[in-house]
Design a protein around this motif. Structure first.
Motif, PDB file in Angstrom:
ATOM      1  N   GLY A  49       0.798  -1.224   0.000  1.00 52.43           N
ATOM      2  CA  GLY A  49       0.000   0.000   0.000  1.00 52.43           C
ATOM      3  C   GLY A  49       0.828   1.271   0.000  1.00 52.43           C
ATOM      4  O   GLY A  49       0.387   2.295  -0.505  1.00 52.43           O
ATOM      5  N   GLY A 100      12.200   0.770  -3.543  1.00 54.84           N
ATOM      6  CA  GLY A 100      11.610   2.068  -3.878  1.00 54.84           C
ATOM      7  C   GLY A 100      12.342   3.192  -3.196  1.00 54.84           C
ATOM      8  O   GLY A 100      13.234   3.824  -3.770  1.00 54.84           O
ATOM      9  N   SER A 101      12.021   3.428  -1.921  1.00 53.69           N
ATOM     10  CA  SER A 101      12.589   4.579  -1.210  1.00 53.69           C
ATOM     11  C   SER A 101      14.106   4.473  -1.061  1.00 53.69           C
ATOM     12  O   SER A 101      14.792   5.498  -1.082  1.00 53.69           O
ATOM     13  CB  SER A 101      11.925   4.735   0.160  1.00 53.69           C
ATOM     14  OG  SER A 101      11.933   3.507   0.847  1.00 53.69           O
ATOM     15  N   GLY A 130       8.300   3.090   1.601  1.00 52.36           N
ATOM     16  CA  GLY A 130       8.987   3.617   2.776  1.00 52.36           C
ATOM     17  C   GLY A 130       8.650   2.953   4.100  1.00 52.36           C
ATOM     18  O   GLY A 130       8.932   3.511   5.163  1.00 52.36           O
ATOM     19  N   ASP A 158       9.752  -7.667  -2.088  1.00 52.68           N
ATOM     20  CA  ASP A 158       9.276  -6.290  -2.268  1.00 52.68           C
ATOM     21  C   ASP A 158       8.859  -5.687  -0.930  1.00 52.68           C
ATOM     22  O   ASP A 158       7.949  -6.198  -0.280  1.00 52.68           O
ATOM     23  CB  ASP A 158       8.072  -6.342  -3.238  1.00 52.68           C
ATOM     24  CG  ASP A 158       7.523  -4.969  -3.577  1.00 52.68           C
ATOM     25  OD1 ASP A 158       8.133  -3.955  -3.203  1.00 52.68           O
ATOM     26  OD2 ASP A 158       6.466  -4.928  -4.245  1.00 52.68           O
ATOM     27  N   GLY A 184      10.679  -2.436   1.833  1.00 47.12           N
ATOM     28  CA  GLY A 184      11.700  -2.165   2.849  1.00 47.12           C
ATOM     29  C   GLY A 184      13.064  -2.751   2.543  1.00 47.12           C
ATOM     30  O   GLY A 184      13.895  -2.923   3.443  1.00 47.12           O
TER      31      GLY A 184
HETATM   32  C1  DX5 Z   1       4.413  -1.461  -1.568  1.00 48.02           C
HETATM   33  C2  DX5 Z   1       4.868  -1.662  -2.995  1.00 48.02           C
HETATM   34  C3  DX5 Z   1       6.330  -1.612  -3.121  1.00 48.02           C
HETATM   35  C4  DX5 Z   1       6.945  -0.302  -2.674  1.00 48.02           C
HETATM   36  C5  DX5 Z   1       8.307  -0.584  -2.144  1.00 48.02           C
HETATM   37  O1  DX5 Z   1       3.059  -1.669  -1.460  1.00 48.02           O
HETATM   38  O2  DX5 Z   1       4.420  -2.885  -3.514  1.00 48.02           O
HETATM   39  O3  DX5 Z   1       6.743  -1.951  -4.435  1.00 48.02           O
HETATM   40  O4  DX5 Z   1       7.045   0.644  -3.696  1.00 48.02           O
HETATM   41  O5  DX5 Z   1       8.801   0.576  -1.596  1.00 48.02           O
HETATM   42  P1  DX5 Z   1       9.940   0.549  -0.501  1.00 48.02           P
HETATM   43  O6  DX5 Z   1      11.127  -0.072  -1.125  1.00 48.02           O
HETATM   44  O7  DX5 Z   1      10.129   1.997  -0.154  1.00 48.02           O
HETATM   45  O8  DX5 Z   1       9.408  -0.255   0.661  1.00 48.02           O
END
Ligand code: DX5
Ligand code: ZN
Length: 217
Positions: free
Chosen positions: A141, A196-197, A144, A174, A176
């Motif tokens: 959802g 992501g982050s 970060g 996927d 953190g």
């Molecule tokens: C979360 C997404 C992820 C998210 C990962 O619901 O599925 O793909 O973008 O972001 P980070 O790496 O910041 O946890």
């Protein structure tokens, strides 16, 4: 070789074109696109029109992660557009075989995503039919969030069984992901790390991507 899939969720949405170019130049292997419907998860992102534009523009494989309650409505279209990887959630779909076939018949690599609390054993019956499994290490959802370590065990169990019955199965993790947990995720048997982050939160994308590959346990 581990593949790094930056999640566009943490990119600057006003400058998507520039962000995609930068992340490709930084050495990303795959572009991870998070589709959220405000129903399966408490957040909204983007849908088919945006994916279509990105697919035309991107030079690396596209990985669409469907965090939606009715994934079946997207699958045929994603297949027509030759999207490279598509995953939908085990918790959202009752007819797993049917939907995997829709994707694979159009040449898409088909995967099932599992929330942290869903036991990995729930997909063992279909393990031979899968191209990949996406193991969520946060509750989906938002970007970060903090990494949930119980996934190490899930990856290990899945890798063991896959090595016997479907050695080409790729395991994607996927949520953190960072350069602290990456070495252990790789040693447990992960093939694709989504970040992501950790990647987009720094000014130096190349350095961040490299640091996910570098450190081995
Ligand atoms: C979360 C997404 C992820 C998210 C990962 O619901 O599925 O793909 O973008 O972001 P980070 O790496 O910041 O946890
Ligand atoms: Zn994702």
């Amino acid at each position: 070789m581990i593949k790094i899939a930056p999640s566009l969720l943490s990119a600057d949405f006003i400058r998507l074109e520039e962000e995609i170019c930068k992340i490709q130049d930084a050495g990303a292997d795959i572009l991870h696109l998070d589709v959220m419907d405000g129903h399966f998860v408490p957040n909204l992102t983007f849908g088919l029109p945006v994916i279509k534009q990105i697919k035309k523009f991107a030079k690396i494989p596209i990985d669409v992660h469907l965090m939606v309650s009715n994934p079946d409505v997207y699958l045929e279209t994603l297949g027509k557009w030759n999207i490279d990887y598509v995953s939908f959630h085990q918790e959202a779909e009752n007819h797993i075989h049917r939907q995997l076939k829709v994707l694979q018949d159009s040449g898409v690599k088909a995967g099932i995503a599992l929330n942290p609390a869903t036991p990995v054993e729930t997909i063992f019956p279909v393990i031979s039919d899968l191209d990949f499994v996406l193991i969520m290490s946060v509750n989906p959802g938002f970007g970060g969030q903090s990494f949930i370590p119980l996934v190490y065990d899930k990856i290990e169990k899945l890798r063991k069984l896959a090595d016997q019955v479907n050695p080409d199965l790729e395991i994607e993790v996927d949520g953190g992901v960072n350069n602290i947990n990456a070495p252990k995720l790789i040693s447990k048997g992960s093939d694709i790390l989504v970040a992501g982050s950790f990647v987009f939160g720094s000014a130096d994308y190349k350095n961040q991507i490299q640091s996910l590959r570098d450190n081995h346990v």
